[in-house]
Motif scaffolding. Structure first.
Motif, PDB file in Angstrom:
ATOM      1  N   VAL A  22       0.850  -1.192   0.000  1.00  0.00           N
ATOM      2  CA  VAL A  22       0.000   0.000   0.000  1.00  0.00           C
ATOM      3  C   VAL A  22       0.887   1.245   0.000  1.00  0.00           C
ATOM      4  O   VAL A  22       1.892   1.312   0.715  1.00  0.00           O
ATOM      5  CB  VAL A  22      -0.921   0.002   1.241  1.00  0.00           C
ATOM      6  CG1 VAL A  22      -1.580   1.369   1.429  1.00  0.00           C
ATOM      7  CG2 VAL A  22      -1.988  -1.082   1.105  1.00  0.00           C
ATOM      8  N   ILE A  23       0.527   2.233  -0.818  1.00  0.00           N
ATOM      9  CA  ILE A  23       1.250   3.511  -0.841  1.00  0.00           C
ATOM     10  C   ILE A  23       0.531   4.455   0.123  1.00  0.00           C
ATOM     11  O   ILE A  23      -0.574   4.927  -0.175  1.00  0.00           O
ATOM     12  CB  ILE A  23       1.285   4.104  -2.258  1.00  0.00           C
ATOM     13  CG1 ILE A  23       1.936   3.104  -3.223  1.00  0.00           C
ATOM     14  CG2 ILE A  23       2.032   5.436  -2.267  1.00  0.00           C
ATOM     15  CD1 ILE A  23       1.897   3.541  -4.677  1.00  0.00           C
ATOM     16  N   PRO A  24       1.110   4.724   1.289  1.00  0.00           N
ATOM     17  CA  PRO A  24       0.378   5.426   2.352  1.00  0.00           C
ATOM     18  C   PRO A  24      -0.183   6.784   1.944  1.00  0.00           C
ATOM     19  O   PRO A  24      -1.357   7.071   2.184  1.00  0.00           O
ATOM     20  CB  PRO A  24       1.421   5.569   3.469  1.00  0.00           C
ATOM     21  CG  PRO A  24       2.445   4.534   3.179  1.00  0.00           C
ATOM     22  CD  PRO A  24       2.470   4.367   1.700  1.00  0.00           C
ATOM     23  N   ALA A  25       0.655   7.626   1.345  1.00  0.00           N
ATOM     24  CA  ALA A  25       0.219   8.992   1.027  1.00  0.00           C
ATOM     25  C   ALA A  25      -0.959   8.984   0.058  1.00  0.00           C
ATOM     26  O   ALA A  25      -1.948   9.703   0.252  1.00  0.00           O
ATOM     27  CB  ALA A  25       1.381   9.791   0.453  1.00  0.00           C
ATOM     28  N   GLU A  26      -0.865   8.164  -0.978  1.00  0.00           N
ATOM     29  CA  GLU A  26      -1.932   8.110  -1.976  1.00  0.00           C
ATOM     30  C   GLU A  26      -3.216   7.536  -1.380  1.00  0.00           C
ATOM     31  O   GLU A  26      -4.315   8.027  -1.657  1.00  0.00           O
ATOM     32  CB  GLU A  26      -1.494   7.268  -3.175  1.00  0.00           C
ATOM     33  CG  GLU A  26      -0.423   7.923  -4.031  1.00  0.00           C
ATOM     34  CD  GLU A  26      -0.091   7.098  -5.265  1.00  0.00           C
ATOM     35  OE1 GLU A  26      -0.809   6.095  -5.512  1.00  0.00           O
ATOM     36  OE2 GLU A  26       0.865   7.445  -5.972  1.00  0.00           O
ATOM     37  N   THR A  27      -3.078   6.506  -0.562  1.00  0.00           N
ATOM     38  CA  THR A  27      -4.253   5.871   0.031  1.00  0.00           C
ATOM     39  C   THR A  27      -4.967   6.819   0.981  1.00  0.00           C
ATOM     40  O   THR A  27      -6.200   6.941   0.958  1.00  0.00           O
ATOM     41  CB  THR A  27      -3.840   4.593   0.785  1.00  0.00           C
ATOM     42  OG1 THR A  27      -3.157   3.714  -0.118  1.00  0.00           O
ATOM     43  CG2 THR A  27      -5.055   3.882   1.355  1.00  0.00           C
ATOM     44  N   GLU A  28      -4.202   7.524   1.817  1.00  0.00           N
ATOM     45  CA  GLU A  28      -4.815   8.462   2.756  1.00  0.00           C
ATOM     46  C   GLU A  28      -5.461   9.632   2.019  1.00  0.00           C
ATOM     47  O   GLU A  28      -6.556  10.077   2.376  1.00  0.00           O
ATOM     48  CB  GLU A  28      -3.766   8.979   3.744  1.00  0.00           C
ATOM     49  CG  GLU A  28      -4.344   9.849   4.846  1.00  0.00           C
ATOM     50  CD  GLU A  28      -3.317  10.205   5.907  1.00  0.00           C
ATOM     51  OE1 GLU A  28      -3.725  10.604   7.003  1.00  0.00           O
ATOM     52  OE2 GLU A  28      -2.103  10.081   5.633  1.00  0.00           O
TER      53      GLU A  28
END
Length: 456
Positions: free
Chosen positions: A208-214
């Motif tokens: 999971v790519i944290p910045a994009e997901t958030e």
């Protein structure tokens, strides 16, 4: 025979919806304990709970108490669960992980199997993002000694070895143990539910790519809340932009229909709290219940939500909501009085005001009312800048308690009426044109006295 059944069915559905509406209204008027009993004793508690608008359900469970509402949460719909998370777990554009822990743990206690299904069907990326923030996973090779992973790792399948991160928020939120308990039970139930899915999740969450997901979660959350009036702050703050009556009348009028074709019922809590006796509430009373009334009810609830967003508040208790309702109601009433005065109408002509609230958006009437308070504020600030007492370096207390109170209320960021404990508080929101006129009169006296002192 079939034609008869088909002919009767719409009537029975409408009747059932109406009965649910009546029951909801009754429940929201009860005490917390009685409301809980009334719901659980209802012959169709699922249908009753699902009929609650998300906002009403949110206030209901807080009124009853979260721990006492677990059974209600188990009956709630996915959209009601989603609304709770949308409101509770965000601070501005940041997801607060300990608050995610708190609410996921509550939902797990309410209905574990349902939470697993919700995760797999609708909230996969959201919960995988949460897992990424809270744990690491090592994959054991076939010839690898498990002790190689070190202390703190455990496994359900001798393949994926899991370790929870030390909680960086534990000093503030004190939920480290709760997080560990939740994750252990959640993962255990996920593995028991479908082991292949469990292993798939163990692979997926690590990429999971944290910045994009958030960012995407925040965007979707804003879209959902905007439908209820909860706009992003930079948009919601526009509710405090003043609007002159002449400008309001030139703008596009709102479209209202006799038939209410909304998919979901309007929240009842805000409208039920309209206990003030002013031009707005009296105008509402002249409108028959039905499509137009419910559209106004929904519009008023949305406006309250916009003010909540603009004030950057999280409202959980009914008393907090009541304050917002009173504020919005007051400025709409002032706006109606201002519009009537601008047209040389009797400001208490209720029928005329009833037409106005159906003709103009309530948000614009609110802005017209709030504009009068802002004009007083701007006048006070302009006077103070060039006043005699300011040039002499005197403090505001120079003017004495009464005048100090009025001036002080106007000079703060959002002007307030100096009530001086007449209704139990020193400051409150402006609630009527009389409040505006009283403040304006006092300010004029202060300015005149200051000018007199300047001539001495």
């Amino acid at each position: 025979m079939n034609e008869t059944v088909q002919h009767r069915q719409p009537f029975s559905i409408e009747r059932a919806i109406e009965q649910l509406h009546i029951k909801r209204k009754e429940i929201l008027s009860l005490s917390a304990e009685k409301a809980l009993d009334a719901i659980l004793d209802h012959p169709q508690p699922h249908a009753l709970i699902h009929s609650f608008p998300e906002q009403d359900f949110y206030f209901l469970i807080h009124d009853i108490g979260i721990e006492d509402s677990l059974e209600l949460l188990s009956l709630a719909s996915n959209r009601q669960w989603e609304y709770i998370l949308d409101v509770e777990i965000w601070q501005r554009d940041t997801m607060i992980i300990p608050l995610v822990t708190k609410w996921l743990h509550i939902l797990l206690k309410a209905d574990p199997e349902r939470l697993i299904n919700w995760f797999l069907d609708e909230k996969t990326e959201f919960i995988e993002f949460y897992l990424l923030k809270n744990m690491e996973v090592g994959i054991r090779e076939h010839d690898q000694d498990p002790s190689d992973f070190g202390d703190g790792f455990f496994t359900f399948d001798d393949m994926f070895y899991i370790k929870f991160f030390d909680d960086p928020f534990d000093s503030e939120f004190k939920i480290g143990e709760q997080r560990d308990a939740f994750l252990s039970e959640f993962l255990n139930r996920l593995a028991a539910y479908d082991f292949m899915t469990y292993q798939k999740v163990m692979f997926e969450f690590q990429v999971v790519i944290p910045a994009e997901t958030e960012e995407e979660a925040y965007r979707l959350r804003n879209v959902r809340l905007a439908e209820k009036g909860f706009m992003p702050f930079d948009e919601a703050i526009g509710i405090y932009q003043p609007l002159k009556p002449s400008h309001l009348k030139r703008q596009t009028k709102k479209l209202m229909t006799r038939d209410d074709d909304r998919n979901f019922p309007a929240p009842l809590y805000p409208a039920e709290m309209l206990k003030q006796d002013n031009l707005f509430t009296r105008s509402l009373q002249t409108i028959e219940t039905g499509g137009i009334f419910e559209q106004l009810q929904a519009e008023f609830a949305g406006l309250c939500n916009q003010v909540i967003s603009a004030d950057q508040k999280t409202i959980r208790e009914k008393d907090e909501l009541r304050h917002i309702v009173k504020k919005v109601c007051g400025y709409i009433s002032i706006g109606l009085e201002r519009l009537a005065k601008d047209e040389n109408e009797n400001p208490h002509r209720i029928n005329q005001s009833a037409v106005m609230i159906q003709k103009f958006p309530l948000s614009r009437i609110f802005r017209a009312g709030y504009g009068l308070a802002l004009e007083l504020k701007w006048r006070a600030e302009k006077w103070r800048k060039n006043s005699w007492f300011e040039k002499k370096g005197l403090p505001l207390s120079f003017w004495g308690e009464e005048w100090l109170g009025v001036i002080g209320g106007l000079l703060i960021k959002k002007p307030l009426f100096f009530d001086n404990y007449k209704t139990g508080v020193i400051y409150r929101e402006f609630a009527s044109l009389d409040d505006i006129n009283e403040t304006e009169s006092t300010l004029s006296e202060v300015i005149a006295f200051d000018e007199l002192l300047c001539l001495m």
